[in-house]
Design a protein around this motif. Structure first.
Motif, short mmCIF file in Angstrom:
data_model
loop_
_atom_site.label_atom_id
_atom_site.label_comp_id
_atom_site.label_asym_id
_atom_site.label_seq_id
_atom_site.Cartn_x
_atom_site.Cartn_y
_atom_site.Cartn_z
N PHE A 24 -18.22 -20.00 40.40
CA PHE A 24 -18.72 -20.89 41.46
C PHE A 24 -18.44 -22.35 41.11
O PHE A 24 -18.19 -23.17 41.99
CB PHE A 24 -20.22 -20.70 41.65
N GLY A 25 -18.48 -22.69 39.82
CA GLY A 25 -18.26 -24.07 39.38
C GLY A 25 -16.85 -24.59 39.65
O GLY A 25 -16.62 -25.80 39.58
N LEU A 26 -15.92 -23.68 39.96
CA LEU A 26 -14.54 -24.09 40.24
C LEU A 26 -14.35 -24.59 41.67
O LEU A 26 -13.27 -25.11 42.00
CB LEU A 26 -13.59 -22.91 40.00
N ALA A 27 -15.36 -24.45 42.52
CA ALA A 27 -15.20 -24.77 43.94
C ALA A 27 -14.75 -26.21 44.16
O ALA A 27 -13.86 -26.49 44.98
CB ALA A 27 -16.51 -24.52 44.68
N GLY A 28 -15.36 -27.16 43.46
CA GLY A 28 -15.01 -28.57 43.65
C GLY A 28 -13.58 -28.86 43.24
O GLY A 28 -12.85 -29.58 43.94
N VAL A 29 -13.14 -28.32 42.12
CA VAL A 29 -11.78 -28.54 41.64
C VAL A 29 -10.77 -27.96 42.62
O VAL A 29 -9.77 -28.60 42.96
CB VAL A 29 -11.60 -27.90 40.25
N LEU A 30 -11.03 -26.73 43.10
CA LEU A 30 -10.11 -26.11 44.04
C LEU A 30 -10.05 -26.88 45.36
O LEU A 30 -8.97 -27.10 45.92
CB LEU A 30 -10.55 -24.66 44.30
N THR A 31 -11.20 -27.33 45.84
CA THR A 31 -11.22 -28.08 47.10
C THR A 31 -10.39 -29.35 47.00
O THR A 31 -9.59 -29.67 47.88
CB THR A 31 -12.67 -28.45 47.48
N LYS A 32 -10.57 -30.09 45.92
CA LYS A 32 -9.87 -31.36 45.78
C LYS A 32 -8.40 -31.19 45.42
O LYS A 32 -7.62 -32.12 45.55
CB LYS A 32 -10.57 -32.21 44.73
N SER A 86 -23.16 -24.56 56.73
CA SER A 86 -23.28 -24.89 55.32
C SER A 86 -21.93 -24.89 54.63
O SER A 86 -21.63 -25.77 53.81
CB SER A 86 -24.22 -23.88 54.64
N SER A 87 -21.09 -23.91 54.96
CA SER A 87 -19.76 -23.82 54.37
C SER A 87 -18.91 -25.04 54.69
O SER A 87 -18.23 -25.61 53.82
CB SER A 87 -19.07 -22.54 54.84
N LEU A 88 -18.95 -25.47 55.96
CA LEU A 88 -18.17 -26.64 56.37
C LEU A 88 -18.67 -27.90 55.67
O LEU A 88 -17.88 -28.73 55.21
CB LEU A 88 -18.25 -26.80 57.89
N ALA A 89 -19.99 -28.06 55.60
CA ALA A 89 -20.56 -29.22 54.92
C ALA A 89 -20.20 -29.22 53.44
O ALA A 89 -19.91 -30.26 52.84
CB ALA A 89 -22.08 -29.25 55.11
N PHE A 90 -20.21 -28.03 52.85
CA PHE A 90 -19.90 -27.86 51.43
C PHE A 90 -18.49 -28.36 51.10
O PHE A 90 -18.29 -29.19 50.20
CB PHE A 90 -20.05 -26.38 51.09
N ILE A 91 -17.51 -27.87 51.85
CA ILE A 91 -16.12 -28.24 51.59
C ILE A 91 -15.88 -29.71 51.89
O ILE A 91 -15.22 -30.43 51.11
CB ILE A 91 -15.17 -27.37 52.45
N THR A 92 -16.41 -30.20 53.01
CA THR A 92 -16.19 -31.60 53.38
C THR A 92 -16.86 -32.55 52.40
O THR A 92 -16.34 -33.64 52.12
CB THR A 92 -16.73 -31.85 54.80
N ALA A 93 -17.99 -32.16 51.85
CA ALA A 93 -18.68 -33.00 50.87
C ALA A 93 -17.81 -33.22 49.64
O ALA A 93 -17.70 -34.34 49.13
CB ALA A 93 -20.01 -32.37 50.48
N PHE A 94 -17.18 -32.16 49.15
CA PHE A 94 -16.32 -32.28 47.98
C PHE A 94 -15.16 -33.25 48.23
O PHE A 94 -14.70 -33.93 47.31
CB PHE A 94 -15.75 -30.93 47.58
N LYS A 95 -14.68 -33.29 49.48
CA LYS A 95 -13.57 -34.17 49.81
C LYS A 95 -13.99 -35.64 49.88
O LYS A 95 -13.13 -36.53 49.88
CB LYS A 95 -12.97 -33.76 51.17
N ASN A 96 -15.29 -35.90 49.95
CA ASN A 96 -15.76 -37.26 50.20
C ASN A 96 -16.68 -37.83 49.13
O ASN A 96 -17.20 -38.94 49.31
CB ASN A 96 -16.48 -37.31 51.56
N THR A 97 -16.87 -37.10 48.05
CA THR A 97 -17.67 -37.65 46.95
C THR A 97 -17.29 -36.93 45.67
O THR A 97 -16.42 -36.07 45.65
CB THR A 97 -19.18 -37.53 47.23
N TYR A 98 -17.96 -37.29 44.58
CA TYR A 98 -17.65 -36.68 43.29
C TYR A 98 -18.10 -35.22 43.24
O TYR A 98 -19.11 -34.85 43.83
CB TYR A 98 -18.36 -37.46 42.17
#
Length: 296
Positions: A24-32, A86-98
């Motif tokens: 689960f911790g890889l989600a931010g890296v994969l998104t960006k 929630s899924s959409l907010a999750f992915i978009t959040a990673f694109k717009n912050t740390y």
């Protein structure tokens, strides 16, 4: 089950839940790492993940012999809609912050869930949960405040939306016990996929992105399945404590793969949140362990 078998199952549960937190911790890296817009990422992540989870669900149905029905009803559709948001907010959040900000803000989800449980089900909120929630809120406030003027507040706000919707989803799973939560999650993924076809062009992605999108969907399904199988083998309090490891994994991966280092205020606020989360989860684990010892 004898003691040896029980210990083996317990150890396997620890490994599975910890592995789930790491994946689960890889989600931010994969998104960006994916150039496609957030809706397209959520679309393919959800579709690939949903197909794999449906395969898992089919296997589990045969394993249990008494499957939940796949009919959703209004409760299931409500859960699916909240899950899609929630899924959409999750992915978009990673694109717009740390990555660290999203992961740490999401760590407060159990406390937000406790609030929703009190509002919707009148569940009593324990004193230690209230204290941890106040500390977490202070830490999140410091993180969000540190982003003012840097373009990060929008992403932090989306992380808050994602946390609130995820917490509500947790409560609804407990409230609507007759609704198949895994099937509702799969339907939410198909809802995002359908939305992407109307709003964007999911096929307009590079070969590089296709590989990463597939990996993202596989990781999403794998983490969910690992959690499901692991949580069956360890007490709830221990599963919650081990699951909290997702946050440091996400921060570590963001630093290793993206060289992301949030502002000092975010790090301080994050430390406050993590202290509250781990102290709360650790106390639950120790209390549960004491009760088991007293029972034997």
């Amino acid at each position: 089950m004898n003691t040896s078998d029980h210990n083996t199952e317990h150890l396997l549960g620890i490994v599975l839940v910890t592995a789930s937190a790491a994946v689960f911790g890889l989600a931010g890296v994969l998104t960006k790492s994916i150039d496609a817009p957030p809706l397209v990422i959520a679309c393919w992540r959800g579709l690939v993940g949903a197909v794999l989870m449906m395969g898992y669900l089919y296997w589990r149905r045969g394993d249990t012999g008494s499957p939940q029905g796949l009919k959703l009803g209004w409760r299931g559709w409500l859960m699916a809609t909240i899950g899609a948001a929630s899924s959409l907010a999750f992915i978009t959040a990673f694109k717009n912050t740390y990555v660290a900000n999203v992961a740490i803000i999401y760590a407060t989800a159990p406390f937000v869930a406790a609030l929703f449980a009190w509002l919707l089900m009148r569940e009593r909120v324990r004193g230690q949960t209230m204290l941890a929630a106040v500390l977490s809120l202070a830490g999140v406030g410091l993180m969000v405040f540190s982003g003012l003027g840097t373009g990060q507040p929008f992403g932090d706000a989306l992380a808050l939306v994602m946390t609130a919707t995820s917490a509500l989803y947790m409560v609804l799973i407990r409230t609507f016990r007759d609704t198949n939560a895994i099937w509702a999650g799969a339907v939410s993924a198909f809802m995002v996929f359908a939305l992407a076809w109307f709003v964007d062009d999911p096929l307009a992605v590079s070969a590089h992105d296709i590989v990463l999108l597939g990996a993202f969907g596989i990781s999403f399904a794998l983490a969910s399945i690992l959690w499901t199988e692991g949580a069956r083998r360890v007490p709830s309090a221990e599963a919650g404590l081990l699951g909290s490891a997702e946050v440091p994994f996400a921060v570590l991966f963001g630093w290793l793969f993206l060289t992301e280092l949030p502002p000092a205020a975010s790090l301080i606020g994050g430390a406050v949140v993590l202290m509250a989360v781990f102290a709360h989860a650790g106390r639950d684990w120790m209390q549960a362990r004491a009760l088991r010892s007293a029972g034997t």
